[in-house]
Design a protein around this motif. Structure first.
Motif, PDB file in Angstrom:
ATOM      1  N   ALA A 185     -26.330 -11.439  21.849  1.00 32.49           N
ATOM      2  CA  ALA A 185     -26.317 -11.706  23.294  1.00 32.49           C
ATOM      3  C   ALA A 185     -27.446 -12.659  23.675  1.00 32.49           C
ATOM      4  O   ALA A 185     -28.244 -12.398  24.575  1.00 32.49           O
ATOM      5  CB  ALA A 185     -26.388 -10.408  24.092  1.00 32.49           C
ATOM      6  N   VAL A 186     -27.508 -13.788  22.937  1.00 34.89           N
ATOM      7  CA  VAL A 186     -28.485 -14.839  23.225  1.00 34.89           C
ATOM      8  C   VAL A 186     -27.734 -16.157  23.364  1.00 34.89           C
ATOM      9  O   VAL A 186     -26.559 -16.263  23.034  1.00 34.89           O
ATOM     10  CB  VAL A 186     -29.561 -14.954  22.113  1.00 34.89           C
ATOM     11  CG1 VAL A 186     -30.362 -13.668  22.009  1.00 34.89           C
ATOM     12  CG2 VAL A 186     -28.955 -15.325  20.779  1.00 34.89           C
ATOM     13  N   GLU A 187     -28.437 -17.164  23.848  1.00 35.81           N
ATOM     14  CA  GLU A 187     -27.854 -18.497  23.980  1.00 35.81           C
ATOM     15  C   GLU A 187     -27.598 -19.093  22.591  1.00 35.81           C
ATOM     16  O   GLU A 187     -28.378 -18.846  21.655  1.00 35.81           O
ATOM     17  CB  GLU A 187     -28.803 -19.411  24.751  1.00 35.81           C
ATOM     18  CG  GLU A 187     -28.989 -19.014  26.201  1.00 35.81           C
ATOM     19  CD  GLU A 187     -27.714 -19.144  27.005  1.00 35.81           C
ATOM     20  OE1 GLU A 187     -26.959 -20.109  26.802  1.00 35.81           O
ATOM     21  OE2 GLU A 187     -27.465 -18.261  27.844  1.00 35.81           O
ATOM     22  N   PRO A 188     -26.536 -19.885  22.445  1.00 39.07           N
ATOM     23  CA  PRO A 188     -26.241 -20.508  21.150  1.00 39.07           C
ATOM     24  C   PRO A 188     -27.414 -21.326  20.592  1.00 39.07           C
ATOM     25  O   PRO A 188     -27.644 -21.327  19.383  1.00 39.07           O
ATOM     26  CB  PRO A 188     -25.033 -21.400  21.439  1.00 39.07           C
ATOM     27  CG  PRO A 188     -24.359 -20.725  22.590  1.00 39.07           C
ATOM     28  CD  PRO A 188     -25.479 -20.149  23.425  1.00 39.07           C
ATOM     29  N   ARG A 189     -28.144 -21.979  21.458  1.00 42.93           N
ATOM     30  CA  ARG A 189     -29.294 -22.768  21.008  1.00 42.93           C
ATOM     31  C   ARG A 189     -30.358 -21.872  20.359  1.00 42.93           C
ATOM     32  O   ARG A 189     -30.945 -22.215  19.335  1.00 42.93           O
ATOM     33  CB  ARG A 189     -29.874 -23.534  22.188  1.00 42.93           C
ATOM     34  CG  ARG A 189     -30.972 -24.470  21.833  1.00 42.93           C
ATOM     35  CD  ARG A 189     -31.396 -25.256  23.047  1.00 42.93           C
ATOM     36  NE  ARG A 189     -32.472 -26.153  22.706  1.00 42.93           N
ATOM     37  CZ  ARG A 189     -32.999 -27.005  23.530  1.00 42.93           C
ATOM     38  NH1 ARG A 189     -32.544 -27.099  24.761  1.00 42.93           N
ATOM     39  NH2 ARG A 189     -33.981 -27.777  23.162  1.00 42.93           N
ATOM     40  N   GLU A 190     -30.609 -20.714  20.971  1.00 43.39           N
ATOM     41  CA  GLU A 190     -31.573 -19.771  20.408  1.00 43.39           C
ATOM     42  C   GLU A 190     -31.071 -19.228  19.067  1.00 43.39           C
ATOM     43  O   GLU A 190     -31.832 -19.071  18.119  1.00 43.39           O
ATOM     44  CB  GLU A 190     -31.823 -18.619  21.380  1.00 43.39           C
ATOM     45  CG  GLU A 190     -32.877 -17.647  20.894  1.00 43.39           C
ATOM     46  CD  GLU A 190     -33.173 -16.519  21.874  1.00 43.39           C
ATOM     47  OE1 GLU A 190     -33.934 -15.626  21.480  1.00 43.39           O
ATOM     48  OE2 GLU A 190     -32.662 -16.525  23.007  1.00 43.39           O
ATOM     49  N   ALA A 191     -29.775 -18.954  18.990  1.00 43.84           N
ATOM     50  CA  ALA A 191     -29.189 -18.461  17.746  1.00 43.84           C
ATOM     51  C   ALA A 191     -29.300 -19.509  16.644  1.00 43.84           C
ATOM     52  O   ALA A 191     -29.588 -19.177  15.488  1.00 43.84           O
ATOM     53  CB  ALA A 191     -27.732 -18.066  17.969  1.00 43.84           C
ATOM     54  N   GLN A 192     -29.090 -20.760  16.979  1.00 40.20           N
ATOM     55  CA  GLN A 192     -29.207 -21.835  15.993  1.00 40.20           C
ATOM     56  C   GLN A 192     -30.630 -21.930  15.459  1.00 40.20           C
ATOM     57  O   GLN A 192     -30.845 -22.075  14.255  1.00 40.20           O
ATOM     58  CB  GLN A 192     -28.783 -23.178  16.602  1.00 40.20           C
ATOM     59  CG  GLN A 192     -28.843 -24.338  15.623  1.00 40.20           C
ATOM     60  CD  GLN A 192     -27.922 -24.144  14.446  1.00 40.20           C
ATOM     61  OE1 GLN A 192     -26.762 -23.787  14.605  1.00 40.20           O
ATOM     62  NE2 GLN A 192     -28.417 -24.365  13.239  1.00 40.20           N
ATOM     63  N   LYS A 193     -31.601 -21.833  16.353  1.00 38.46           N
ATOM     64  CA  LYS A 193     -33.004 -21.867  15.936  1.00 38.46           C
ATOM     65  C   LYS A 193     -33.328 -20.679  15.035  1.00 38.46           C
ATOM     66  O   LYS A 193     -34.024 -20.823  14.029  1.00 38.46           O
ATOM     67  CB  LYS A 193     -33.915 -21.868  17.165  1.00 38.46           C
ATOM     68  CG  LYS A 193     -33.939 -23.191  17.911  1.00 38.46           C
ATOM     69  CD  LYS A 193     -34.689 -23.125  19.213  1.00 38.46           C
ATOM     70  CE  LYS A 193     -36.105 -22.671  19.061  1.00 38.46           C
ATOM     71  NZ  LYS A 193     -36.859 -22.680  20.335  1.00 38.46           N
TER      72      LYS A 193
END
Length: 64
Positions: free
Chosen positions: A42-50
């Motif tokens: 339940a996080v933003e895709p950008r945060e998940a990518q990082k």
């Protein structure tokens, strides 16, 4: 040897989210996309990518 996520220097808040979602080792990220991780945590895709990049790079250099 399996690298556990708790052995990686990730922020405690991320460690908690990963544990709550059932992630325990670096191997749990094999074949996982940033979009899937974002949904699981339940996080933003950008945060998940990082996070994926951090886990994968630290796992490569971790002496655990």
């Amino acid at each position: 040897m399996t690298t556990t996520l708790s052995s990686l220097p990730l922020p405690p808040s991320i460690q908690l989210k990963l544990a709550a979602a059932g992630f325990t080792s670096v191997g749990d990220f094999d074949g996982l996309s940033a979009a899937e991780l974002a949904e699981d945590l339940a996080v933003e895709p950008r945060e998940a990518q990082k996070l994926l990049a951090q886990v994968r790079s630290r796992a490569d250099t971790c002496v655990c």
